[in-house]
Scaffold this active site. Structure first.
Site, PDB file in Angstrom:
ATOM      1  CE  LYS A  15      -3.692  -2.693   2.016  1.00 21.80           C
ATOM      2  NZ  LYS A  15      -4.882  -2.719   2.887  1.00 21.80           N
ATOM      3  CB  SER A 216      -7.123  -9.467   8.226  1.00 17.47           C
ATOM      4  OG  SER A 216      -7.504  -8.115   8.115  1.00 17.47           O
TER       5      SER A 216
END
Length: 255
Positions: A15, A216
């Protein structure tokens, strides 16, 4: 995972994190930890870190990916990067359709499809993201929504080009929240994606398709998620920023 039919791939989505200096440190720490991996290993880094990452990973088993690319080859698209610009640098993978691109930057199923076709035509391997919002799951439309996203994203993609695509199932409610779909939930939706691809192409193509889970996944839950037959790897967010954690996930995928 079913390694007899398809390749397991663990990809880190960094990211908007890490300067070039931080990228160098993380990749240098990661290289010896994953050198014996029995799965694909990819790091998807910010545009400014791509050249550093490509140079550092030469001669290793780590591949480098970008986090987006434009669907046009060139033109008046300020702030954008084309697929050919990535391949010219030595980048081999690109993430397309991530939920954050959809949520914050106006990405649509139609633009995802255009980016996918541009990327595979340029020779990139695409990590195509699909997944539902919490409200979609609560309303019981997860399967329909994910199947629709998959169909639209793959529109106009030939069976031959499908070999350059990995699909990442990322339930939006489980990204960056610490919540994780159960292993059974993840496998169920990955199986829906595979069934959708079988309808679009055929069983051989569907069986060969790598489908990652991207909500996750971490060192603690990776083994259970990866034990499921239709979960072929992971698109890893926060855990990919720590070499020991990412390496532990790679180890789980190597078994």
């Amino acid at each position: 995972m079913n390694k007899q039919l398809r390749k397991a791939v663990i990809a880190g989505n960094w990211k908007m994190n890490n300067t070039r200096f931080e990228t160098k440190a993380l990749i240098e720490e990661l290289i010896p930890k994953v050198k014996d991996a029995d799965c694909g290993v990819v790091v998807c880094v910010p545009f400014t870190d791509l050249e550093t990452a490509v140079n550092l990973t030469k001669g290793t088993n780590i591949k480098v990916g970008a986090q987006n690319c434009h669907f046009e080859a060139k033109g008046a698209f300020t702030g954008e990067i084309s697929a050919s610009m990535l391949t010219e640098m030595g980048v081999e993978y690109v993430v397309i359709g991530h939920s954050e691109r959809r949520q914050y930057f106006g990405e649509t199923d139609a633009t995802v499809n255009k980016r996918v076709k541009a990327a595979v035509d340029a020779g990139l391997t695409v990590i195509l993201c699909v997944g539902e919002m919490l409200v979609d799951r609560e309303n019981g439309v997860t399967d329909e929504l994910v199947a629709m996203q998959t169909k639209i994203a793959l529109g106009g993609v030939s069976k031959e080009k499908l070999s350059q695509i990995i699909i990442a199932y990322e339930p939006v409610w489980a990204i960056g929240t610490g919540k994780t779909a159960t292993a059974d939930q993840a496998n169920e939706v990955c199986a829906v994606i595979r069934a959708t691809v079988e309808k679009l192409y055929d069983k051989v193509a569907a069986d060969a398709l790598t489908i990652q889970y991207g909500g996750s996944m971490n060192a603690g839950n990776a083994a259970e998620l990866l034990s499921k037959p239709d979960v072929d790897g992971g698109l890893i967010g926060g855990a990919s920023l720590k070499a020991p954690d990412f390496a532990a996930i790679v180890e789980a995928a190597s078994k």
